[in-house]
Design an enzyme around this catalytic site. Structure first.
Site, PDB file in Angstrom:
ATOM      1  N   GLU A 108      -0.369  -9.350  -0.556  1.00 61.37           N
ATOM      2  CA  GLU A 108      -1.797  -9.614  -0.331  1.00 61.37           C
ATOM      3  C   GLU A 108      -2.562  -9.660  -1.660  1.00 61.37           C
ATOM      4  OE1 GLU A 108      -1.761  -6.291   2.497  1.00 61.37           O
ATOM      5  OE2 GLU A 108      -2.819  -7.577   3.899  1.00 61.37           O
ATOM      6  N   GLU A 139       4.642  -4.971   7.378  1.00 59.62           N
ATOM      7  CA  GLU A 139       3.862  -3.907   8.022  1.00 59.62           C
ATOM      8  C   GLU A 139       4.313  -3.616   9.444  1.00 59.62           C
ATOM      9  OE1 GLU A 139       2.556  -6.316   6.172  1.00 59.62           O
ATOM     10  OE2 GLU A 139       1.111  -5.459   4.775  1.00 59.62           O
ATOM     11  N   ALA A 197       0.870  -1.174   0.000  1.00 60.08           N
ATOM     12  CA  ALA A 197       0.000   0.000   0.000  1.00 60.08           C
ATOM     13  C   ALA A 197       0.907   1.224   0.000  1.00 60.08           C
ATOM     14  CB  ALA A 197      -0.893  -0.025   1.230  1.00 60.08           C
ATOM     15  N   GLY A 218       0.742  -4.963   0.884  1.00 63.24           N
ATOM     16  CA  GLY A 218      -0.427  -5.046   0.009  1.00 63.24           C
ATOM     17  C   GLY A 218      -0.128  -5.734  -1.316  1.00 63.24           C
TER      18      GLY A 218
HETATM   19  N1  CAA Z   1       4.575   3.209  -0.652  1.00 64.58           N
HETATM   20  C1  CAA Z   1       4.970   4.364  -1.222  1.00 64.58           C
HETATM   21  N2  CAA Z   1       6.125   4.519  -1.898  1.00 64.58           N
HETATM   22  C2  CAA Z   1       6.927   3.450  -1.995  1.00 64.58           C
HETATM   23  C3  CAA Z   1       6.597   2.208  -1.431  1.00 64.58           C
HETATM   24  C4  CAA Z   1       5.352   2.107  -0.744  1.00 64.58           C
HETATM   25  N3  CAA Z   1       4.913   0.963  -0.211  1.00 64.58           N
HETATM   26  N4  CAA Z   1       7.600   1.346  -1.667  1.00 64.58           N
HETATM   27  C5  CAA Z   1       8.531   2.020  -2.371  1.00 64.58           C
HETATM   28  N5  CAA Z   1       8.125   3.282  -2.566  1.00 64.58           N
HETATM   29  C6  CAA Z   1       8.836   4.365  -3.280  1.00 64.58           C
HETATM   30  C7  CAA Z   1       9.978   4.901  -2.444  1.00 64.58           C
HETATM   31  O1  CAA Z   1       9.512   5.863  -1.512  1.00 64.58           O
HETATM   32  C8  CAA Z   1      10.883   5.504  -3.512  1.00 64.58           C
HETATM   33  O2  CAA Z   1      10.330   6.737  -3.904  1.00 64.58           O
HETATM   34  P1  CAA Z   1      11.325   8.004  -4.197  1.00 64.58           P
HETATM   35  O3  CAA Z   1      12.174   7.543  -5.354  1.00 64.58           O
HETATM   36  O4  CAA Z   1      10.379   9.092  -4.530  1.00 64.58           O
HETATM   37  O5  CAA Z   1      12.108   8.195  -2.953  1.00 64.58           O
HETATM   38  C9  CAA Z   1      10.680   4.534  -4.694  1.00 64.58           C
HETATM   39  O6  CAA Z   1       9.457   3.830  -4.436  1.00 64.58           O
HETATM   40  C10 CAA Z   1      11.789   3.506  -4.780  1.00 64.58           C
HETATM   41  O7  CAA Z   1      11.895   2.865  -3.528  1.00 64.58           O
HETATM   42  P2  CAA Z   1      13.290   2.765  -2.705  1.00 64.58           P
HETATM   43  O8  CAA Z   1      14.186   3.909  -3.047  1.00 64.58           O
HETATM   44  O9  CAA Z   1      12.942   2.546  -1.268  1.00 64.58           O
HETATM   45  O10 CAA Z   1      13.879   1.430  -3.354  1.00 64.58           O
HETATM   46  P3  CAA Z   1      14.887   0.408  -2.688  1.00 64.58           P
HETATM   47  O11 CAA Z   1      15.315  -0.515  -3.777  1.00 64.58           O
HETATM   48  O12 CAA Z   1      15.926   1.088  -1.894  1.00 64.58           O
HETATM   49  O13 CAA Z   1      13.983  -0.422  -1.652  1.00 64.58           O
HETATM   50  C11 CAA Z   1      12.027  -1.638  -0.939  1.00 64.58           C
HETATM   51  C12 CAA Z   1      12.934  -1.227  -2.122  1.00 64.58           C
HETATM   52  C13 CAA Z   1      12.755  -2.581   0.009  1.00 64.58           C
HETATM   53  C14 CAA Z   1      10.812  -2.361  -1.531  1.00 64.58           C
HETATM   54  C15 CAA Z   1      11.580  -0.377  -0.167  1.00 64.58           C
HETATM   55  O14 CAA Z   1      11.061   0.576  -1.116  1.00 64.58           O
HETATM   56  C16 CAA Z   1      10.510  -0.620   0.855  1.00 64.58           C
HETATM   57  O15 CAA Z   1      10.797  -1.100   1.939  1.00 64.58           O
HETATM   58  N6  CAA Z   1       9.234  -0.259   0.537  1.00 64.58           N
HETATM   59  C17 CAA Z   1       8.155  -0.341   1.463  1.00 64.58           C
HETATM   60  C18 CAA Z   1       7.677  -1.768   1.615  1.00 64.58           C
HETATM   61  C19 CAA Z   1       6.562  -1.850   2.633  1.00 64.58           C
HETATM   62  O16 CAA Z   1       6.724  -1.524   3.800  1.00 64.58           O
HETATM   63  N7  CAA Z   1       5.350  -2.315   2.198  1.00 64.58           N
HETATM   64  C20 CAA Z   1       4.215  -2.427   3.047  1.00 64.58           C
HETATM   65  C21 CAA Z   1       3.385  -1.197   2.980  1.00 64.58           C
HETATM   66  S1  CAA Z   1       2.115  -1.149   4.202  1.00 64.58           S
HETATM   67  C22 CAA Z   1       0.872  -2.088   3.565  1.00 64.58           C
HETATM   68  O17 CAA Z   1       0.967  -2.638   2.480  1.00 64.58           O
HETATM   69  C23 CAA Z   1      -0.332  -2.182   4.449  1.00 64.58           C
HETATM   70  C24 CAA Z   1      -1.406  -3.089   3.999  1.00 64.58           C
HETATM   71  O18 CAA Z   1      -1.342  -4.288   4.120  1.00 64.58           O
HETATM   72  C25 CAA Z   1      -2.639  -2.528   3.473  1.00 64.58           C
END
Ligand code: CAA
Length: 260
Positions: A114, A134, A66, A111
């Site tokens: 999921e 999460e 998400a 998400g």
């Molecule tokens: N939401 C919003 N933006 C996201 C994102 C997310 N889930 N995942 C990645 N992005 C964005 C980053 O902010 C970044 O944007 P900018 O270039 O503008 O800074 C871009 O995508 C590239 O990401 P990274 O620079 O972080 O890339 P990386 O290769 O260094 O890392 C990653 C990759 C490990 C996937 C890392 O991006 C990450 O940890 N992302 C979040 C993963 C996460 O926590 N997902 C769960 C979300 S909560 C959820 O899903 C709740 C639910 O069940 C409903």
């Protein structure tokens, strides 16, 4: 409809939905979720499409979760509504009257994992990574991950993955039954389309009734589930495709199914 965050196309009788926000690793913001709802409803109702494939644009991610930026200022009621909305859309995908295959390259997190689990079948590239991270954000999975993950991989492994937030590779995802098949990096879509073509050649109503029997039956006790299967088996005998399938076998020819 024009989509801002999706690419939608068909190849023969297979529909392909690509989540297209690669700069945000295809993270699911509210607009993307609404577009998914619309696209799947349209493709579900399109009788020319026998099987659907869902994938993510770019090499890095299927869906990284998400959209955290879109969630960060939600109040509790808005967060609850966001979870309900995502759950509703994913359940609609799970209950499509045709097979849905997730083609996964790169990250399928939160998400994204999921969403993949709401599909019938998951095909992953070797570079795919899965997890429910999460807890790192102080929340829990909100798009039914606490329910679909244990149903798919069992309670113990699901708890391990959800409590630790660990990200696992495609090989472990395969070993625990989270994905059906792992293919060379970059070949996930091709492989999903191959499987989609194979399924598209079968009796569409037989696939649809099988899906209903599995999805609904698994939520019932065994006796009711078997009775439900028997009802669907009987219903299959009311179809043209059943008569055609059996006649074709006995006449030693290929069946021509008509989805009726
Ligand atoms: N939401 C919003 N933006 C996201 C994102 C997310 N889930 N995942 C990645 N992005 C964005 C980053 O902010 C970044 O944007 P900018 O270039 O503008 O800074 C871009 O995508 C590239 O990401 P990274 O620079 O972080 O890339 P990386 O290769 O260094 O890392 C990653 C990759 C490990 C996937 C890392 O991006 C990450 O940890 N992302 C979040 C993963 C996460 O926590 N997902 C769960 C979300 S909560 C959820 O899903 C709740 C639910 O069940 C409903």
């Amino acid at each position: 409809m024009e989509y801002a965050n999706l690419l939608v196309e068909s190849r023969g009788n297979v529909g392909i939905v690509t989540i297209n926000r690669p700069k945000a690793l295809n993270a699911l913001n509210p607009d993307t979720i609404a577009e998914l709802e619309h696209a799947f409803a349209a493709m579900g109702a399109d009788n020319a499409l026998k099987v659907l494939v869902l994938t993510g644009a770019g090499e890095k991610a299927f869906v990284a979760g998400a959209d955290i930026a879109a969630m960060k200022d939600l109040d509790p009621l808005a967060a609850r509504a966001f979870a309900y909305k995502g759950q509703k859309v994913f359940t609609a995908i799970e209950n499509m009257p045709k097979a849905v295959i997730a083609a996964i390259g790169g990250f399928a997190l939160g998400g994204g994992c999921e969403l993949a689990m709401a599909c019938d079948i998951r095909i992953a590239s070797e570079n795919a990574k899965f997890g429910q991270p999460e807890v790192n954000l102080g929340v829990l999975p909100g798009f039914a991950g606490t329910q679909r993950l244990p149903r798919l991989v069992g309670k113990g492994i699901a708890k391990e993955l959800i409590y630790t937030g660990d990200i696992i590779d495609a090989a472990r995802a395969h070993a625990i039954g989270l994905v059906n098949k792992v293919v060379e990096t970059g070949k996930h879509l091709e492989s999903a389309l191959e499987m989609a073509q194979k399924i598209a050649g079968k009796g569409p109503l037989a696939v649809r009734f099988s899906k209903e029997a599995i999805n609904n039956g698994l939520e019932m006790d065994m006796d009711r589930a078997c009775a439900y299967e028997a009802e669907l088996f009987g219903l299959a005998f009311a179809t043209y495709d059943r008569a055609e399938g059996m006649a074709a076998f006995l006449e030693k020819r290929k069946p021509v199914f008509e989805n009726r």
